[in-house]
Design a protein around this motif. Structure first.
Motif, PDB file in Angstrom:
ATOM      1  N   ARG A   3       6.808   8.144  -3.893  1.00 58.11           N
ATOM      2  CA  ARG A   3       5.874   7.071  -3.504  1.00 58.11           C
ATOM      3  C   ARG A   3       6.183   6.664  -2.068  1.00 58.11           C
ATOM      4  O   ARG A   3       7.255   6.106  -1.789  1.00 58.11           O
ATOM      5  CB  ARG A   3       6.031   5.906  -4.476  1.00 58.11           C
ATOM      6  CG  ARG A   3       5.129   4.722  -4.215  1.00 58.11           C
ATOM      7  CD  ARG A   3       5.067   3.818  -5.450  1.00 58.11           C
ATOM      8  NE  ARG A   3       4.174   4.414  -6.453  1.00 58.11           N
ATOM      9  CZ  ARG A   3       4.041   3.953  -7.695  1.00 58.11           C
ATOM     10  NH1 ARG A   3       4.762   2.921  -8.114  1.00 58.11           N
ATOM     11  NH2 ARG A   3       3.196   4.542  -8.523  1.00 58.11           N
ATOM     12  N   ILE A   4       5.273   6.958  -1.150  1.00 60.59           N
ATOM     13  CA  ILE A   4       5.437   6.658   0.266  1.00 60.59           C
ATOM     14  C   ILE A   4       4.802   5.300   0.546  1.00 60.59           C
ATOM     15  O   ILE A   4       3.609   5.106   0.327  1.00 60.59           O
ATOM     16  CB  ILE A   4       4.790   7.740   1.138  1.00 60.59           C
ATOM     17  CG1 ILE A   4       5.366   9.119   0.799  1.00 60.59           C
ATOM     18  CG2 ILE A   4       4.975   7.433   2.620  1.00 60.59           C
ATOM     19  CD1 ILE A   4       4.594  10.272   1.427  1.00 60.59           C
ATOM     20  N   VAL A   5       5.593   4.358   1.049  1.00 58.35           N
ATOM     21  CA  VAL A   5       5.116   3.002   1.288  1.00 58.35           C
ATOM     22  C   VAL A   5       4.559   2.905   2.693  1.00 58.35           C
ATOM     23  O   VAL A   5       5.281   3.096   3.685  1.00 58.35           O
ATOM     24  CB  VAL A   5       6.248   1.983   1.069  1.00 58.35           C
ATOM     25  CG1 VAL A   5       5.713   0.559   1.265  1.00 58.35           C
ATOM     26  CG2 VAL A   5       6.834   2.127  -0.329  1.00 58.35           C
ATOM     27  N   PHE A  21      10.654   4.165   2.054  1.00 56.13           N
ATOM     28  CA  PHE A  21      10.132   3.218   3.028  1.00 56.13           C
ATOM     29  C   PHE A  21      10.120   3.903   4.389  1.00 56.13           C
ATOM     30  O   PHE A  21      11.166   4.374   4.862  1.00 56.13           O
ATOM     31  CB  PHE A  21      11.012   1.966   3.115  1.00 56.13           C
ATOM     32  CG  PHE A  21      11.081   1.156   1.855  1.00 56.13           C
ATOM     33  CD1 PHE A  21       9.968   0.967   1.058  1.00 56.13           C
ATOM     34  CD2 PHE A  21      12.279   0.553   1.481  1.00 56.13           C
ATOM     35  CE1 PHE A  21      10.033   0.202  -0.105  1.00 56.13           C
ATOM     36  CE2 PHE A  21      12.356  -0.211   0.331  1.00 56.13           C
ATOM     37  CZ  PHE A  21      11.231  -0.388  -0.468  1.00 56.13           C
ATOM     38  N   LEU A  69       7.870  -1.610  -7.055  1.00 55.07           N
ATOM     39  CA  LEU A  69       7.278  -0.281  -7.129  1.00 55.07           C
ATOM     40  C   LEU A  69       7.950   0.637  -8.140  1.00 55.07           C
ATOM     41  O   LEU A  69       7.366   1.633  -8.557  1.00 55.07           O
ATOM     42  CB  LEU A  69       7.326   0.378  -5.744  1.00 55.07           C
ATOM     43  CG  LEU A  69       6.533  -0.330  -4.651  1.00 55.07           C
ATOM     44  CD1 LEU A  69       6.756   0.356  -3.321  1.00 55.07           C
ATOM     45  CD2 LEU A  69       5.055  -0.396  -4.988  1.00 55.07           C
ATOM     46  N   GLY A 100      10.856   7.023  -4.268  1.00 54.95           N
ATOM     47  CA  GLY A 100       9.974   6.800  -3.130  1.00 54.95           C
ATOM     48  C   GLY A 100      10.727   6.594  -1.846  1.00 54.95           C
ATOM     49  O   GLY A 100      11.948   6.784  -1.774  1.00 54.95           O
ATOM     50  N   ASP A 148       0.843  -1.190   0.000  1.00 55.50           N
ATOM     51  CA  ASP A 148       0.000   0.000   0.000  1.00 55.50           C
ATOM     52  C   ASP A 148       0.881   1.245   0.000  1.00 55.50           C
ATOM     53  O   ASP A 148       1.844   1.336   0.766  1.00 55.50           O
ATOM     54  CB  ASP A 148      -0.897   0.023   1.236  1.00 55.50           C
ATOM     55  CG  ASP A 148      -1.921  -1.101   1.215  1.00 55.50           C
ATOM     56  OD1 ASP A 148      -2.404  -1.433   0.118  1.00 55.50           O
ATOM     57  OD2 ASP A 148      -2.218  -1.654   2.286  1.00 55.50           O
ATOM     58  N   THR A 149       0.524   2.203  -0.853  1.00 51.60           N
ATOM     59  CA  THR A 149       1.292   3.440  -0.949  1.00 51.60           C
ATOM     60  C   THR A 149       0.372   4.641  -1.081  1.00 51.60           C
ATOM     61  O   THR A 149      -0.789   4.518  -1.474  1.00 51.60           O
ATOM     62  CB  THR A 149       2.242   3.437  -2.173  1.00 51.60           C
ATOM     63  OG1 THR A 149       1.480   3.628  -3.378  1.00 51.60           O
ATOM     64  CG2 THR A 149       3.029   2.146  -2.283  1.00 51.60           C
ATOM     65  N   ASP A 179       0.955   8.367  -3.074  1.00 52.54           N
ATOM     66  CA  ASP A 179       1.886   8.996  -4.003  1.00 52.54           C
ATOM     67  C   ASP A 179       1.700  10.505  -4.020  1.00 52.54           C
ATOM     68  O   ASP A 179       0.576  11.009  -3.989  1.00 52.54           O
ATOM     69  CB  ASP A 179       1.683   8.455  -5.424  1.00 52.54           C
ATOM     70  CG  ASP A 179       2.254   7.066  -5.602  1.00 52.54           C
ATOM     71  OD1 ASP A 179       2.378   6.327  -4.596  1.00 52.54           O
ATOM     72  OD2 ASP A 179       2.582   6.705  -6.742  1.00 52.54           O
ATOM     73  N   GLU A 229      -3.643   7.114  -4.188  1.00 54.74           N
ATOM     74  CA  GLU A 229      -3.428   6.090  -3.175  1.00 54.74           C
ATOM     75  C   GLU A 229      -3.550   4.744  -3.869  1.00 54.74           C
ATOM     76  O   GLU A 229      -4.481   4.520  -4.643  1.00 54.74           O
ATOM     77  CB  GLU A 229      -4.442   6.231  -2.042  1.00 54.74           C
ATOM     78  CG  GLU A 229      -4.350   7.564  -1.313  1.00 54.74           C
ATOM     79  CD  GLU A 229      -5.405   7.734  -0.238  1.00 54.74           C
ATOM     80  OE1 GLU A 229      -6.235   6.804  -0.083  1.00 54.74           O
ATOM     81  OE2 GLU A 229      -5.408   8.783   0.423  1.00 54.74           O
TER      82      GLU A 229
END
Length: 359
Positions: A34-36, A91, A77, A89, A22-23, A25, A342
């Motif tokens: 992109r935030i995980v 993590f 990703l 992105g 799930d991310t 963006d 999302e």
């Protein structure tokens, strides 16, 4: 159960996911981030920097990360069909101490030590998601631990909405101002600065180029060549941390006419293995600020208006105190970040492409 309901149930079984990520963006001045939020394996380490070192693997490099479950998520990703070669992105990981969050930055070639545009996006997300309380009007401070140290995102608010973010970087230090480098386009003088990552900056005109989209292939080739030529230069060695050594990005810039007393430049930053920053590059802007301060062109509090190759803008300034040629100077770089989507990414069992491909 009717035939249609039975078909729907069978369809769900056939498409059962082997893995789910799930991310949320964002884009910062055009550059994706992109935030995980979910789907990560445990990431060992006692600090953000140590977690990055473990992700790279013992003796590894940013372009040769250790294979494993975490790197498989990065590949999923950043590769097609779920991503693309220009994807960037982070993590989310625990902070080192009293910061609000920690992050491991990643791109198609591995894991970077700093990311200004990502810090701006993370600041906006932390406030917009409610992770960090913020006033309806005013500024919230979001403390973020990144591999190169502690950075702060100042999230500006008006009427309950985020209107912009200014990030305060780790100190930026200049290690060379006029380092001669012999390229295929002739000898150029390169400035080198460490601003969370190491950046080399060169006037595009010195290479017979201009920062224009039509010249992007030539600019990319020049940036990659300069990065390779500087691989063994003393100036690219970080004084205290070998994992911060080596040129991460090459900033190719044009001088622009001043407006309202502001210094203006346009740049394209070629980073990692030939990736192009669509934004003006946050950490690269910090590097340029330190260089301009060392050259005597930008005094504390004066503004650099830094444009990207697509016309988006960061503004930056050097804060008072410090020496760009010694311990470094603290810089602030401001811009905007906007949520773009999302996502729930799936890797289905039996997908022959696995974590994807790069062209």
């Amino acid at each position: 159960m009717g035939a249609r309901a039975e078909h729907r149930a069978e369809h769900r079984v056939e498409h059962r996911a082997e893995h789910r990520v799930d991310t949320v963006d964002y884009h910062t001045a055009g550059e994706p981030f992109r935030i995980v939020l979910g789907g990560l394996p445990p990431i060992p380490g006692d600090s953000v920097a140590e977690r990055r070192a473990i992700a790279l693997g013992a003796g590894g490099s940013a372009t040769a990360p250790r294979p494993g479950a975490l790197d498989s998520v990065r590949q999923l990703l950043v590769r097609e069909p779920r991503g693309h070669a220009g994807m960037y992105g982070g993590f989310l990981v625990p902070p080192d101490d009293e910061a609000h969050l920690g992050v491991l930055f990643w791109h198609k070639d591995g894991y970077s030590t700093a990311c200004g545009h990502g810090t701006i996006a993370l600041g906006a997300w932390a406030v917009d998601s409610g992770l960090v309380p913020a006033p309806l009007d005013g500024t919230a401070r979001v403390r973020i631990d990144v591999p190169s140290g502690r950075v702060t995102a100042l999230v500006h608010r008006a009427g309950g909405r985020t209107t912009g973010v200014t990030f305060r970087n780790v100190p930026s230090r200049v290690s060379a101002l006029k380092l001669p480098v012999t390229t295929s386009r002739g000898v150029v003088e390169v400035a080198v600065a460490h601003s969370g990552a190491c950046y080399a900056s060169v006037p595009a005109a010195a290479l017979g180029l201009a920062v224009e989209p039509g010249q992007l292939p030539e600019l990319t080739a020049a940036g990659r060549e300069i990065r390779e030529l500087l691989a063994d230069a003393e100036a690219v060695v970080h004084p205290t941390d070998p994992l911060l050594s080596g040129v991460y990005g090459v900033v190719l810039y044009d001088e622009l006419p001043s407006e309202g007393g502001e210094l203006r430049q346009r740049n394209v930053t070629v980073f990692a293995d030939g990736q192009i920053d669509r934004s003006p590059c946050g950490s690269g802007t910090s590097a340029r600020l330190a260089v301009l301060a060392a050259e005597g062109r930008l005094a504390p509090g004066e503004v650099l208006r830094h444009e990207s190759i697509i016309g988006t803008v960061f503004t930056g300034q050097v804060l008072a105190g410090g020496d760009p040629l010694a311990e470094g100077v603290v810089t602030e770089v401001g811009g905007t970040a906007h949520r773009t989507g999302e996502h729930r990414f799936l890797l289905e069992s039996g997908d022959s492409l696995g974590t994807g491909f790069l062209l």
